[in-house]
Motif scaffolding. Structure first.
Motif, PDB file in Angstrom:
ATOM      1  N   GLY A   1       0.807  -1.214   0.000  1.00  0.00           N
ATOM      2  CA  GLY A   1       0.000   0.000   0.000  1.00  0.00           C
ATOM      3  C   GLY A   1       0.841   1.265   0.000  1.00  0.00           C
ATOM      4  O   GLY A   1       0.307   2.370  -0.096  1.00  0.00           O
ATOM      5  N   ILE A   2       2.150   1.104   0.119  1.00  0.00           N
ATOM      6  CA  ILE A   2       3.052   2.256   0.089  1.00  0.00           C
ATOM      7  C   ILE A   2       3.735   2.291  -1.275  1.00  0.00           C
ATOM      8  O   ILE A   2       4.467   1.373  -1.636  1.00  0.00           O
ATOM      9  CB  ILE A   2       4.111   2.178   1.205  1.00  0.00           C
ATOM     10  N   LYS A   3       3.465   3.339  -2.018  1.00  0.00           N
ATOM     11  CA  LYS A   3       4.003   3.463  -3.373  1.00  0.00           C
ATOM     12  C   LYS A   3       5.246   4.350  -3.373  1.00  0.00           C
ATOM     13  O   LYS A   3       5.448   5.167  -2.470  1.00  0.00           O
ATOM     14  CB  LYS A   3       2.952   4.038  -4.328  1.00  0.00           C
ATOM     15  N   THR A   4       6.062   4.200  -4.383  1.00  0.00           N
ATOM     16  CA  THR A   4       7.256   5.024  -4.523  1.00  0.00           C
ATOM     17  C   THR A   4       7.379   5.528  -5.956  1.00  0.00           C
ATOM     18  O   THR A   4       6.975   4.849  -6.898  1.00  0.00           O
ATOM     19  CB  THR A   4       8.531   4.230  -4.169  1.00  0.00           C
ATOM     20  N   THR A   5       7.919   6.716  -6.086  1.00  0.00           N
ATOM     21  CA  THR A   5       8.153   7.310  -7.402  1.00  0.00           C
ATOM     22  C   THR A   5       9.498   8.016  -7.376  1.00  0.00           C
ATOM     23  O   THR A   5       9.837   8.666  -6.384  1.00  0.00           O
ATOM     24  CB  THR A   5       7.059   8.341  -7.754  1.00  0.00           C
ATOM     25  N   CYS A   6      10.249   7.884  -8.453  1.00  0.00           N
ATOM     26  CA  CYS A   6      11.522   8.599  -8.577  1.00  0.00           C
ATOM     27  C   CYS A   6      11.468   9.484  -9.820  1.00  0.00           C
ATOM     28  O   CYS A   6      11.203   8.997 -10.918  1.00  0.00           O
ATOM     29  CB  CYS A   6      12.682   7.616  -8.684  1.00  0.00           C
ATOM     30  N   LEU A   7      11.683  10.767  -9.635  1.00  0.00           N
ATOM     31  CA  LEU A   7      11.695  11.717 -10.747  1.00  0.00           C
ATOM     32  C   LEU A   7      13.134  12.051 -11.107  1.00  0.00           C
ATOM     33  O   LEU A   7      13.931  12.379 -10.231  1.00  0.00           O
ATOM     34  CB  LEU A   7      10.964  13.009 -10.368  1.00  0.00           C
ATOM     35  N   CYS A   8      13.434  11.987 -12.389  1.00  0.00           N
ATOM     36  CA  CYS A   8      14.793  12.289 -12.850  1.00  0.00           C
ATOM     37  C   CYS A   8      14.747  13.295 -13.997  1.00  0.00           C
ATOM     38  O   CYS A   8      15.000  12.947 -15.159  1.00  0.00           O
ATOM     39  CB  CYS A   8      15.504  11.008 -13.275  1.00  0.00           C
TER      40      CYS A   8
END
Length: 232
Positions: free
Chosen positions: A210-217
């Motif tokens: 239920g914990i999402k992650t996103t990485c912006l580059c």
């Protein structure tokens, strides 16, 4: 790298990116609903942080904005309030661990549980390695990667208890492809990308789906750190 080989790598990456974008265009992922979520954005006084805060405000999220720059922070808050968002601001130096922890406790006590954390604060020292002062190297790592770790440690426990949350790591294209005269910056952004990947894998191993992650580059953005940025 050999120019011909560099060109081939670039073209391969470009083709892959276009193919991925086409698939996502034809099979779009359902957008995440963020209305009512408590969103904390570090480095919110200007640039990407301010733009991110505005987007969450438009989507009716509640906002907690951190930055060391009080004037810019106030301007961001006014813009977001003008969009109808509830906004709380804190002047925080993200290079200082104890300041992060103490402010995080205030947020949890006085406002509530942060469910979306956007680790956006960043600094840059553009110079060759030998001309970069030691304190600049230290500051780069304190803000660009260590602050990500401290803020995540501060807010992740509640997310894990609820199995609900989202952690956004703002890294950089410089976390994948190096550029001269930015050794400290590139190193810190490589670390940020690694942090995101390791955290994502760890949460999966722990069953916290239920914990999402996103990485912006993103590539270079004219945010005031570097004026009129360009590269080959």
């Amino acid at each position: 790298m050999n120019p011909a080989l560099e060109l081939l790598v670039f073209l391969g990456t470009l083709l892959y990116a276009y193919a991925e974008a086409l698939v996502k265009l034809l099979l779009p992922v359902k957008r995440k609903a963020v209305r009512g979520e408590l969103v904390l954005v570090t480095g919110a006084a200007r640039g990407l942080g301010r733009a991110t805060a505005r987007e969450f405000a438009r989507r009716q999220s509640r906002l907690v904005l951190w930055d060391v720059e009080e004037r810019g922070l106030k301007e961001t808050a006014e813009e977001c309030e003008g969009l109808g968002a509830t906004v709380h601001t804190f002047v925080v130096d993200c290079s200082k661990r104890e300041e992060i922890y103490s402010t995080a406790e205030k947020v949890k006590k006085d406002i509530g549980d942060v469910s979306i954390l956007v680790n956006n604060a960043g600094v840059i020292a553009a110079a060759d390695l030998l001309s970069t002062q030691d304190h600049q190297v230290e500051k780069t790592f304190e803000v660009n990667i260590l602050a990500h770790i401290w803020t995540t440690k501060a807010f992740l426990p509640t997310m894990m208890n609820n199995n609900h949350g989202h952690i956004v790591t703002v890294a950089s294209a410089a976390g994948h492809f190096v550029t001269p005269f930015m050794v400290a910056y590139c190193s810190s952004k490589f670390a940020a990308v690694g942090f995101h990947k390791a955290l994502t894998d760890e949460l999966s191993s722990l069953g916290k789906d239920g914990i999402k992650t996103t990485c912006l580059c993103p590539v270079f953005i004219n945010t005031g750190f570097v004026k009129n940025p360009s590269m080959r």
